[in-house]
Write a protein that holds these residues in place. Structure first.
Motif, PDB file in Angstrom:
ATOM      1  N   UNK A   1       0.823  -1.211   0.000  1.00 30.59           N
ATOM      2  CA  UNK A   1       0.000   0.000   0.000  1.00 30.59           C
ATOM      3  C   UNK A   1       0.859   1.264   0.000  1.00 30.59           C
ATOM      4  N   UNK A   2       2.011   1.164   0.632  1.00 34.75           N
ATOM      5  CA  UNK A   2       2.912   2.340   0.721  1.00 34.75           C
ATOM      6  C   UNK A   2       3.420   2.776  -0.647  1.00 34.75           C
ATOM      7  N   UNK A   3       3.556   1.821  -1.569  1.00 30.34           N
ATOM      8  CA  UNK A   3       4.217   2.150  -2.838  1.00 30.34           C
ATOM      9  C   UNK A   3       3.286   2.029  -4.049  1.00 30.34           C
ATOM     10  N   UNK A   4       2.035   1.609  -3.818  1.00 28.91           N
ATOM     11  CA  UNK A   4       1.144   1.357  -4.955  1.00 28.91           C
ATOM     12  C   UNK A   4       0.537   2.656  -5.490  1.00 28.91           C
ATOM     13  N   UNK A   5       0.531   2.790  -6.810  1.00 31.69           N
ATOM     14  CA  UNK A   5      -0.115   3.932  -7.478  1.00 31.69           C
ATOM     15  C   UNK A   5      -1.263   3.402  -8.331  1.00 31.69           C
ATOM     16  N   UNK A   6      -2.413   4.029  -8.245  1.00 27.19           N
ATOM     17  CA  UNK A   6      -3.529   3.610  -9.104  1.00 27.19           C
ATOM     18  C   UNK A   6      -3.220   4.011 -10.545  1.00 27.19           C
ATOM     19  N   UNK A   7      -3.502   3.118 -11.479  1.00 23.18           N
ATOM     20  CA  UNK A   7      -3.149   3.355 -12.884  1.00 23.18           C
ATOM     21  C   UNK A   7      -4.379   3.695 -13.720  1.00 23.18           C
ATOM     22  N   UNK A   8      -4.181   4.470 -14.777  1.00 18.07           N
ATOM     23  CA  UNK A   8      -5.215   4.570 -15.804  1.00 18.07           C
ATOM     24  C   UNK A   8      -4.545   4.825 -17.143  1.00 18.07           C
ATOM     25  N   UNK A   9      -5.241   4.414 -18.203  1.00 17.95           N
ATOM     26  CA  UNK A   9      -4.641   4.439 -19.542  1.00 17.95           C
ATOM     27  C   UNK A   9      -4.270   5.853 -19.981  1.00 17.95           C
ATOM     28  N   UNK A  10      -5.145   6.815 -19.709  1.00 18.74           N
ATOM     29  CA  UNK A  10      -4.915   8.173 -20.212  1.00 18.74           C
ATOM     30  C   UNK A  10      -3.650   8.780 -19.613  1.00 18.74           C
ATOM     31  N   UNK A  11      -3.451   8.558 -18.321  1.00 21.81           N
ATOM     32  CA  UNK A  11      -2.265   9.124 -17.665  1.00 21.81           C
ATOM     33  C   UNK A  11      -0.990   8.510 -18.223  1.00 21.81           C
ATOM     34  N   UNK A  12      -1.007   7.183 -18.420  1.00 23.53           N
ATOM     35  CA  UNK A  12       0.185   6.526 -18.960  1.00 23.53           C
ATOM     36  C   UNK A  12       0.465   7.024 -20.372  1.00 23.53           C
ATOM     37  N   UNK A  13      -0.579   7.149 -21.171  1.00 18.33           N
ATOM     38  CA  UNK A  13      -0.424   7.638 -22.539  1.00 18.33           C
ATOM     39  C   UNK A  13       0.202   9.037 -22.548  1.00 18.33           C
ATOM     40  N   UNK A  14      -0.327   9.910 -21.700  1.00 19.15           N
ATOM     41  CA  UNK A  14       0.198  11.281 -21.621  1.00 19.15           C
ATOM     42  C   UNK A  14       1.666  11.279 -21.222  1.00 19.15           C
ATOM     43  N   UNK A  15       2.003  10.478 -20.207  1.00 18.91           N
ATOM     44  CA  UNK A  15       3.390  10.438 -19.720  1.00 18.91           C
ATOM     45  C   UNK A  15       4.348   9.913 -20.787  1.00 18.91           C
ATOM     46  N   UNK A  16       3.896   8.946 -21.561  1.00 18.66           N
ATOM     47  CA  UNK A  16       4.752   8.404 -22.619  1.00 18.66           C
ATOM     48  C   UNK A  16       4.893   9.399 -23.772  1.00 18.66           C
ATOM     49  N   UNK A  17       3.823  10.095 -24.078  1.00 20.31           N
ATOM     50  CA  UNK A  17       3.898  11.103 -25.146  1.00 20.31           C
ATOM     51  C   UNK A  17       4.849  12.238 -24.766  1.00 20.31           C
ATOM     52  N   UNK A  18       4.875  12.565 -23.480  1.00 15.29           N
ATOM     53  CA  UNK A  18       5.767  13.637 -23.005  1.00 15.29           C
ATOM     54  C   UNK A  18       7.233  13.338 -23.305  1.00 15.29           C
ATOM     55  N   UNK A  19       7.588  12.042 -23.337  1.00  7.04           N
ATOM     56  CA  UNK A  19       8.995  11.688 -23.595  1.00  7.04           C
ATOM     57  C   UNK A  19       9.184  11.137 -25.008  1.00  7.04           C
ATOM     58  N   UNK A  20       8.216  11.420 -25.886  1.00  5.59           N
ATOM     59  CA  UNK A  20       8.424  11.138 -27.307  1.00  5.59           C
ATOM     60  C   UNK A  20       8.016   9.757 -27.791  1.00  5.59           C
ATOM     61  N   UNK A  21       7.152   9.081 -27.022  1.00 10.48           N
ATOM     62  CA  UNK A  21       6.687   7.753 -27.437  1.00 10.48           C
ATOM     63  C   UNK A  21       5.245   7.826 -27.910  1.00 10.48           C
ATOM     64  N   UNK A  22       4.966   7.120 -29.024  1.00 10.26           N
ATOM     65  CA  UNK A  22       3.595   7.121 -29.545  1.00 10.26           C
ATOM     66  C   UNK A  22       2.934   5.769 -29.283  1.00 10.26           C
ATOM     67  N   UNK A  23       1.653   5.817 -29.087  1.00  8.34           N
ATOM     68  CA  UNK A  23       0.832   4.658 -28.775  1.00  8.34           C
ATOM     69  C   UNK A  23       0.657   3.791 -30.024  1.00  8.34           C
ATOM     70  N   UNK A  24       1.057   2.515 -29.964  1.00  8.71           N
ATOM     71  CA  UNK A  24       0.879   1.655 -31.144  1.00  8.71           C
ATOM     72  C   UNK A  24      -0.035   0.461 -30.877  1.00  8.71           C
ATOM     73  N   UNK A  25      -0.412   0.238 -29.600  1.00  2.73           N
ATOM     74  CA  UNK A  25      -1.320  -0.876 -29.321  1.00  2.73           C
ATOM     75  C   UNK A  25      -2.003  -0.648 -27.983  1.00  2.73           C
ATOM     76  N   UNK A  26      -3.312  -0.906 -27.940  1.00  2.51           N
ATOM     77  CA  UNK A  26      -4.027  -0.969 -26.663  1.00  2.51           C
ATOM     78  C   UNK A  26      -4.946  -2.171 -26.708  1.00  2.51           C
ATOM     79  N   UNK A  27      -4.865  -3.029 -25.714  1.00  2.00           N
ATOM     80  CA  UNK A  27      -5.727  -4.208 -25.654  1.00  2.00           C
ATOM     81  C   UNK A  27      -6.179  -4.405 -24.212  1.00  2.00           C
ATOM     82  N   UNK A  28      -7.420  -4.784 -24.064  1.00  2.00           N
ATOM     83  CA  UNK A  28      -7.990  -5.005 -22.728  1.00  2.00           C
ATOM     84  C   UNK A  28      -8.191  -6.501 -22.530  1.00  2.00           C
ATOM     85  N   UNK A  29      -7.696  -7.031 -21.407  1.00  2.00           N
ATOM     86  CA  UNK A  29      -7.805  -8.461 -21.127  1.00  2.00           C
ATOM     87  C   UNK A  29      -8.563  -8.603 -19.800  1.00  2.00           C
ATOM     88  N   UNK A  30      -9.810  -9.113 -19.825  1.00  2.65           N
ATOM     89  CA  UNK A  30     -10.572  -9.222 -18.578  1.00  2.65           C
ATOM     90  C   UNK A  30      -9.977 -10.284 -17.653  1.00  2.65           C
TER      91      UNK A  30
END
Length: 210
Positions: free
Chosen positions: A163-192
């Protein structure tokens, strides 16, 4: 302060992750097969390698070097023993990704499955910038309900410290953070998953290279 991952036994982790009610070890294994096969690369790095789940999909014909990175020395020792047949390809590195990312070597493919949750987006950005891969393949877990993020199991309390180190994740935030450092999104897949959870696989390509 020590990282809680240094205190969790691999036995507890793998037993929990492979329970029928969790099934994450098995599903992640089949995803890793695709991750290793999907891109034209000969070097890769698995962040948070734990017990090496998925490394059996490393083809010697394709890969020259695969780094397994973890903060837990016991995990790395077990990985080296389990995958002794890959000893000419597999290199295990004990690195604290939050504080020592500058020690990471460069590779063409960076695999980060259920790892970004534990170091946070900013530390992950630093890791990616240092490794400078052409491809990043990541897996994040999202909870589609408000239940606790660790699935209930007999091993649940082994993970209390996370609990001390866990961060809640979401797709939009990760996408934004990767775009900030010059990476483009090439795949998104959801696995239930069982228990009202889902994996989201998100892959990126280095815009400077692609």
């Amino acid at each position: 302060m020590s990282n809680p991952w240094e205190e969790i036994s691999l036995n507890d982790y793998e037993n929990h992750m492979s329970l029928d009610s969790v099934k994450q070890l098995q599903i992640m294994n089949s995803i890793m097969k695709e991750q290793f096969e999907d891109y034209p690369v000969s070097t890769a790095m698995v962040l948070g390698v734990a017990g090496g789940n998925g490394l059996e999909h490393v083809s010697r014909d394709k890969y020259r070097t695969v780094y397994g990175v973890d903060i837990n020395e016991d995990y790395l020792r077990i990985v080296s023993e389990r995958y002794a047949h890959l000893s000419d390809v597999l290199k295990c590195l004990k690195i604290d990704l939050i504080n020592d990312a500058d020690q990471l070597p460069g590779v063409q493919l960076l695999i980060a499955n259920l790892l970004i949750e534990y170091i946070g987006y900013d530390a992950f950005q630093r890791v990616v910038c240092k490794v400078n891969p052409e491809y990043v393949s990541s897996l994040i877990q999202i909870n589609v309900d408000d239940k606790q993020w660790v699935s209930d199991s007999p091993y649940l309390h082994a993970f209390d410290g996370l609990d001390e180190v866990h961060h809640q994740m979401d797709e939009d935030s990760l996408l934004t953070k990767m775009q900030e450092i010059g990476y483009k999104d090439i795949l998104q897949a959801r696995i239930p998953l069982p228990n009202g959870k889902a994996f989201i696989r998100m892959d990126f390509q280095n815009g400077k290279m692609g």
